[in-house]
Design a protein around this motif. Structure first.
Motif, PDB file in Angstrom:
ATOM      1  N   PHE A   5       0.836  -1.190   0.000  1.00 29.36           N
ATOM      2  CA  PHE A   5       0.000   0.000   0.000  1.00 29.36           C
ATOM      3  C   PHE A   5       0.879   1.251   0.000  1.00 29.36           C
ATOM      4  N   PHE A   6       0.545   2.207  -0.846  1.00 33.55           N
ATOM      5  CA  PHE A   6       1.163   3.528  -0.792  1.00 33.55           C
ATOM      6  C   PHE A   6       0.167   4.455  -0.109  1.00 33.55           C
ATOM      7  N   CYS A   7       0.549   5.032   1.006  1.00 35.34           N
ATOM      8  CA  CYS A   7      -0.422   5.781   1.787  1.00 35.34           C
ATOM      9  C   CYS A   7       0.250   6.932   2.509  1.00 35.34           C
ATOM     10  N   GLY A  11      -0.325   3.479   8.420  1.00 36.34           N
ATOM     11  CA  GLY A  11      -0.830   2.611   7.367  1.00 36.34           C
ATOM     12  C   GLY A  11      -0.067   1.319   7.214  1.00 36.34           C
ATOM     13  N   SER A  14      -3.139  -1.119   6.528  1.00 32.14           N
ATOM     14  CA  SER A  14      -4.173  -0.644   5.612  1.00 32.14           C
ATOM     15  C   SER A  14      -3.718   0.651   4.952  1.00 32.14           C
ATOM     16  N   CYS A  15      -4.400   0.991   3.877  1.00 27.48           N
ATOM     17  CA  CYS A  15      -4.174   2.274   3.198  1.00 27.48           C
ATOM     18  C   CYS A  15      -4.962   3.356   3.926  1.00 27.48           C
ATOM     19  N   ILE A  17      -6.036   7.338   3.779  1.00 28.42           N
ATOM     20  CA  ILE A  17      -6.090   8.485   2.875  1.00 28.42           C
ATOM     21  C   ILE A  17      -6.786   9.639   3.582  1.00 28.42           C
ATOM     22  N   GLN A  28      -8.721   1.830   3.902  1.00 31.19           N
ATOM     23  CA  GLN A  28      -9.117   0.721   3.048  1.00 31.19           C
ATOM     24  C   GLN A  28      -8.057  -0.367   3.070  1.00 31.19           C
ATOM     25  N   THR A  29      -8.508  -1.595   2.887  1.00 29.63           N
ATOM     26  CA  THR A  29      -7.599  -2.718   2.768  1.00 29.63           C
ATOM     27  C   THR A  29      -8.202  -3.747   1.827  1.00 29.63           C
TER      28      THR A  29
END
Length: 337
Positions: A5-7, A11, A14-15, A17, A28-29
């Motif tokens: 994940f790029f966040c 994170g 999970s991501c 944002i 989100q995941t």
């Protein structure tokens, strides 16, 4: 399955944002599986529980919405397989989602060479809903599910073709009991986020494809303070450590590298850890779950943001639910560290 994940901000699991409105964040995941067990309903539950586990590991107690990702194998017989197995898999996923207080509102289904099931979980959160990356020296490490799920599932698949490898250390009945324990453990939601907040957890992650040591290393590297995680105890489904040794260090279980699905690794203040374990055990017993709820497995020291397992860790044999050993009283907290 490894997903990167790029966040922004927190994170690890999970991501995250940041949204434009009111200091809120969208979390989100996503994850997906090939079949692990023979029961399609339980496979659906396992897939859903694993997706939600990424949210729970961050301290989030609720999920706003889920999507389901489903791949139907083109090799399946349409009448006997597709119309029987796939609806059971979908029902298992939805039942676990409802148990987690959310619902499945959409997703995607495709035809593929392989069966795949997974999903996406989304929730809008405030900053105080996250567990911080704030482990400090003196904290203890707690694990909420026993290790050995990969070994248990594979040992069951070996019956009877590859039985000769392990028959000197385990019986067929013990393999079946371990398989069922692993299946029910994997299909149990990690809804411990409320307790993590109650007992002031300083950090947490879930233990999946990278194994206990891999995820402990990732969590240690994320901490704000210069700490190291030292693991002394390995709670493992009964007989799985013996099978691992008999198979020539099978899956590197005793080195913490065997893939798991999936308990939570939690850093807690020393004075809170035993109470956390006790309440976990009480909750699981009331729900008819595993015979133990959580184990103290290590300590947090000042260090270089890495994790290690000591040379001769204590192996805690966790009996499968329903067995005679499982009914004996056990605090589940492990020894003093």
């Amino acid at each position: 399955i490894f997903v990167l994940f790029f966040c922004l901000g927190i994170g690890l699991d999970s991501c995250v944002i940041p949204l434009r409105h009111g200091g809120l964040s969208l979390v989100q995941t996503t994850d997906f599986f090939y079949p692990l067990v023979e029961d399609p309903y339980m496979m659906g539950r396992i897939a859903c529980c694993n997706v939600l586990s990424d949210l729970y590991a961050m301290g989030i107690t609720e999920c706003d919405n889920m999507l389901m990702l489903l791949s139907v194998s083109q090799k399946m017989n349409e009448k006997q397989d597709r119309e029987r197995a796939m609806p059971l898999m979908i029902r298992g996923f939805r039942d676990a989602a409802e148990e987690g207080g959310t619902s499945v509102t959409g997703g995607q289904t495709v035809i593929n060479p392989w069966i795949i099931i997974g999903g996406v979980a989304s929730v809008v959160c405030q900053p105080n809903e996250f567990i911080p990356d704030g482990a400090v020296p003196g904290d203890v490490l707690v694990l909420t599910k026993p290790l050995g799920t990969q070994v248990a599932v594979n040992a069951h698949q070996w019956l009877p073709e590859r039985w000769n490898k392990i028959k000197l250390v385990v019986t067929k009945e013990e393999v079946k009991e371990a398989y069922h324990e692993a299946m029910f453990s994997m299909a149990t939601l990690n809804r411990t986020a409320r307790l993590m907040h109650k007992y002031q957890a300083h950090a947490a992650t879930d233990v999946t494809g990278f194994g206990l040591l891999g995820h402990a290393n990732n969590l240690a590297a994320q901490q704000k303070n210069e700490v190291a995680f030292v693991i002394h105890n390995l709670p493992i489904i009964a007989k799985m450590s013996a099978i691992s040794r008999a198979g020539g260090n099978l899956f590197s279980l005793l080195q913490g590298r065997s893939a798991e699905t999936s308990g939570l690794l939690v850093c807690l203040p020393r004075e809170q850890a035993a109470k956390f374990c006790s309440e976990m055990k009480s909750n699981n017993s009331a729900a008819g779950g595993a015979s133990n709820g959580a184990w103290i497995i290590g300590i947090v020291e000042k260090g270089d943001r890495r994790a290690r397992i000591i040379d001769k860790p204590r192996i805690i044999e966790v009996p499968p639910r329903g067995s005679q050993a499982a009914n004996q009283d056990n605090s589940g907290a492990g020894p003093d560290l």
